[in-house]
Design a protein around this motif. Structure first.
Motif, mmCIF file in Angstrom:
data_model
loop_
_atom_site.group_PDB
_atom_site.id
_atom_site.type_symbol
_atom_site.label_atom_id
_atom_site.label_comp_id
_atom_site.label_asym_id
_atom_site.label_seq_id
_atom_site.Cartn_x
_atom_site.Cartn_y
_atom_site.Cartn_z
ATOM 1 N N TRP A 130 0.834 -1.203 0.000
ATOM 2 C CA TRP A 130 0.000 0.000 0.000
ATOM 3 C C TRP A 130 0.874 1.261 0.000
ATOM 4 N N THR A 131 1.873 1.267 0.898
ATOM 5 C CA THR A 131 2.741 2.445 1.015
ATOM 6 C C THR A 131 3.522 2.688 -0.279
ATOM 7 N N ARG A 132 4.039 1.620 -0.848
ATOM 8 C CA ARG A 132 4.807 1.765 -2.088
ATOM 9 C C ARG A 132 3.920 2.315 -3.208
ATOM 10 N N LEU A 133 2.690 1.841 -3.268
ATOM 11 C CA LEU A 133 1.759 2.323 -4.298
ATOM 12 C C LEU A 133 1.376 3.780 -4.060
ATOM 13 N N GLN A 134 1.193 4.136 -2.773
ATOM 14 C CA GLN A 134 0.865 5.538 -2.478
ATOM 15 C C GLN A 134 1.987 6.462 -2.929
ATOM 16 N N ARG A 135 3.223 6.042 -2.663
ATOM 17 C CA ARG A 135 4.359 6.876 -3.084
ATOM 18 C C ARG A 135 4.401 6.997 -4.600
ATOM 19 N N LEU A 136 4.195 5.865 -5.247
ATOM 20 C CA LEU A 136 4.209 5.843 -6.710
ATOM 21 C C LEU A 136 3.105 6.757 -7.261
ATOM 22 N N CYS A 137 1.950 6.721 -6.655
ATOM 23 C CA CYS A 137 0.846 7.590 -7.114
ATOM 24 C C CYS A 137 1.179 9.063 -6.877
ATOM 25 N N ALA A 138 1.852 9.348 -5.769
ATOM 26 C CA ALA A 138 2.293 10.731 -5.533
ATOM 27 C C ALA A 138 3.257 11.151 -6.651
ATOM 28 N N PHE A 185 7.167 13.133 -10.998
ATOM 29 C CA PHE A 185 8.535 12.969 -10.488
ATOM 30 C C PHE A 185 9.138 11.731 -11.162
ATOM 31 N N THR A 186 10.179 11.950 -11.955
ATOM 32 C CA THR A 186 10.670 10.880 -12.824
ATOM 33 C C THR A 186 11.840 10.108 -12.216
ATOM 34 N N LYS A 187 12.084 8.932 -12.791
ATOM 35 C CA LYS A 187 13.253 8.132 -12.405
ATOM 36 C C LYS A 187 14.531 8.934 -12.596
ATOM 37 N N GLU A 188 14.571 9.690 -13.684
ATOM 38 C CA GLU A 188 15.755 10.481 -13.978
ATOM 39 C C GLU A 188 15.987 11.508 -12.861
ATOM 40 N N GLU A 189 14.907 12.156 -12.428
ATOM 41 C CA GLU A 189 15.046 13.133 -11.342
ATOM 42 C C GLU A 189 15.449 12.443 -10.044
ATOM 43 N N GLU A 236 12.312 22.853 -7.977
ATOM 44 C CA GLU A 236 11.319 22.750 -9.058
ATOM 45 C C GLU A 236 10.361 21.589 -8.773
ATOM 46 N N GLN A 237 10.897 20.497 -8.226
ATOM 47 C CA GLN A 237 10.033 19.364 -7.841
ATOM 48 C C GLN A 237 9.097 19.764 -6.703
#
Lengths: 406, 406
Positions: free
Chosen positions: A301-309, A315-319, A367-368
């Motif tokens: 749940w927590t991992r998905l919440q972060r991903l949804c944020a 917020f990209t992998k590159e960033e 900027e993020q």
């Protein structure tokens, strides 16, 4: 002046936090208590119940002397990256000690656990990679890795212990001149949703109660009056508190209009989870139902919440890969003692101390932060949307004089 | 059976449209009237006032026999690309004639203008490029180009003439076996916002009146009863009509969280307009105020509206470049005669006739359509948001028997 750091979210501030601050000041003999605090989105991927400014005011009213912001790129992360950003900021601003809450209040267990981990880093890393490859979540894989070394010296199923452990590791790995200390927490497990203590309850249970009753009086026994007053003022001004459901229409819009290739660029989108997101979003009518549908053993749940944020804030992998270390210390608020302390360390601080966010335009971490603030403000109809955005860009650090603080 | 095509938006359907359909049937002796209609977003970059299904029902009730959808990639475009997609679909489904409305009702002027243009294509292209390079909008540059050839044979400041001219050009350029015809429009200029005729008013003025009064009776004199009933039912079911202001919070969210690099990938974002978008969005409290602030000589209101639609639907330059020709004929509705006609042409149609949208999954034009539908449905709170999405994916073509049509 002796400065001591705490790492906080105050979502919302409650009597347990107050106890921790008082104990910290007393045990460490601090002249200046410095809190590094998450901004609009928090470690577990949730929007903060009220703005960073309202939460900074709660902190100042309760005795914190300086509040600084943990940038989004560190705040909305698993324990290691969260700790990495937070301890570096506290060290950069000159804290001699870091004091965190734990179940036991015994620092030795943390030191011993961190020592074992760092000495056996390769073995741990390899065991965890194996666990992850078998479809385990990170906490589960870490717990199994510990079993290979006999039991862990501390209970790593407790979120506060996981964070404390990460703080100690981060201090050592970054070779910071800051001593870790811990103070026992009062009652109430982090995740408890029921009240058992007459004046101490977890932030989770307080948010839940507030959501259910809609009445501030229902949590009054567990929250200092000044913090309660901040909550009251916030709701009066903005008409509401923040939770994930407010942002669900935006998330739904974004997931439906982003291509799978777009989603693969977002931090945390791995192993084809973008298919599951796309598959379930069209039918989901609430955030809770959506996450429940997408959740797997590996995607907690927590991992998905972060991903949804990260989807919402783009917020990209590159960033994420580029966000190696904090690049500035952003002040959100200070007391009289805090101001004296800041004057003293202004020149010597390891990172630039920034009062005006406008000076940070162009800095990628900021900027993020602005994007996170844009999402956060989208909870409101106009003209509040624009007003909340302006608050992010233009608010000067809050100053609370000794008299105001009482 | 003789099939004749019309190109429509019906935003909303009104007595002028009704007149055009009746005249078309009478003048062409059509057995089957086929309308190619824009879907959720329209040529000038606006969301349709009601869904494609409600508008298809209005068309069928007024005598159209087959309604097919103009894909998003052609619908939300300047006249040339819009015409290119629309005439190809009508030709592919076997229309022998295309009949459009114009100010004069004289086809000779359109033919002569198209002939001059195509014969002097290089000169026109070069003159227009020069005009654009000098910061002119496309219509302005085109008007100046015509002046080099003496005046244009028809008034190209009238939007309907611009479209008719584009239809004729597109038919010739694609070498389609479809004859262009035109019928004079009744009263009311396209952009008129005031009523001057007792029963004819432009769609623009009807939307404006409806927005101002909120009362369907205020437009009852100008809209056939069946169309009015569709509007009534739509508002009863979904609680509202659609306009750009409903989508402004989404647009604001998206513009604030997209990076400038993200925006440069969007169709229509050229010449640094992304800076202006970013610069003005944080302070804008309405869509109208935002566009007014961003507008320049070159970036007209319509161009900006289209660009904003593309931002919302995440429609990229790459997708636009790939959308060379329609790849399917999507049926939205049919009458009894329409059904007979479709049975007859099913095998011979130049593109696959598709009744069920689920068969189109994976087709890139339809994937764009789904994204447009996702944006469109975001106007509603749950559970209507999910219901409207399902309507896009799962609605069978509307069938209206002769009796129902009366």
């Amino acid at each position: 002046m002796k400065a001591v750091g705490v790492i906080v979210e105050y979502n919302p501030f409650h009597n347990g936090h107050f106890h921790h601050l008082n104990e910290t000041r007393q045990k460490t003999d601090a002249d200046c208590l410095i809190a590094v605090m998450s901004g609009n989105f928090l470690q577990r991927g949730e929007p903060a119940i009220v703005s960073k400014w309202a939460r900074a005011k709660m902190a100042l009213a309760a005795g914190v002397d300086v509040v600084i912001e943990l940038p989004y790129a560190f705040a909305v992360q698993a324990a290691e990256q969260f700790a990495h950003g937070a301890v570096q900021l506290l060290a950069a601003i000159g804290c001699q000690e870091l004091c965190f809450g734990s179940e036991s209040g015994e620092i030795s267990a943390f030191l011993s656990a961190a020592k074992t981990w760092l000495e056996q880093k390769e073995t741990f890393d390899s065991l965890i990679r194996t666990g992850l490859a078998r479809g385990q979540s990170f906490p589960k894989a870490a717990a199994e890795a510990w079993q290979k070394f006999g039991a862990a010296p501390l209970d790593l199923s407790k979120p506060n212990n996981v964070l404390g452990f990460a703080y100690v590791k981060a201090i050592w790995q970054n070779k910071l001149a800051m001593m870790p200390r811990t103070i026992p927490r009062l009652a109430a497990g982090y995740h408890d949703e029921s009240f058992s203590h007459p004046s101490i309850a977890s932030a989770t249970s307080l948010r839940k109660t507030l959501r259910q009753t809609g009445r501030l009086e229902s949590i009054a026994a567990y929250v200092p009056p000044a913090a309660l007053e901040q909550l009251r003022q916030y709701r009066e001004t903005y008409g509401r508190f923040h939770d994930w459901e407010v942002y669900f229409p935006l998330l739904k819009y974004r997931l439906l209009t982003a291509t799978e290739a777009d989603l693969r660029r977002i931090a945390g989108v791995e192993e084809g989870i973008e298919h599951r997101l796309k598959q379930h979003i069209a039918h989901a009518e609430t955030f809770a139902a959506f996450i429940a549908a997408v959740k797997t053993k590996r995607y907690t749940w927590t991992r998905l919440q972060r991903l949804c944020a990260h989807v919402l804030t783009n917020f990209t992998k590159e960033e994420q890969a580029k966000a190696a270390n904090p690049t500035y210390i952003r002040l959100l608020g200070m007391s009289e003692a805090g101001r004296r302390y800041l004057k003293q360390v202004k020149k010597s601080a390891a990172l630039p101390l920034v009062a005006r966010a406008s000076k940070l335009n162009g800095d990628s971490l900021y900027e993020q932060e602005k994007r996170a603030a844009a999402v956060y403000a989208a909870a409101f109809p106009e003209p509040l949307y624009s007003a909340a955005l302006k608050e992010e860009y233009a608010t000067a650090p809050i100053y609370v004089s000794g008299i105001e603080r009482k």
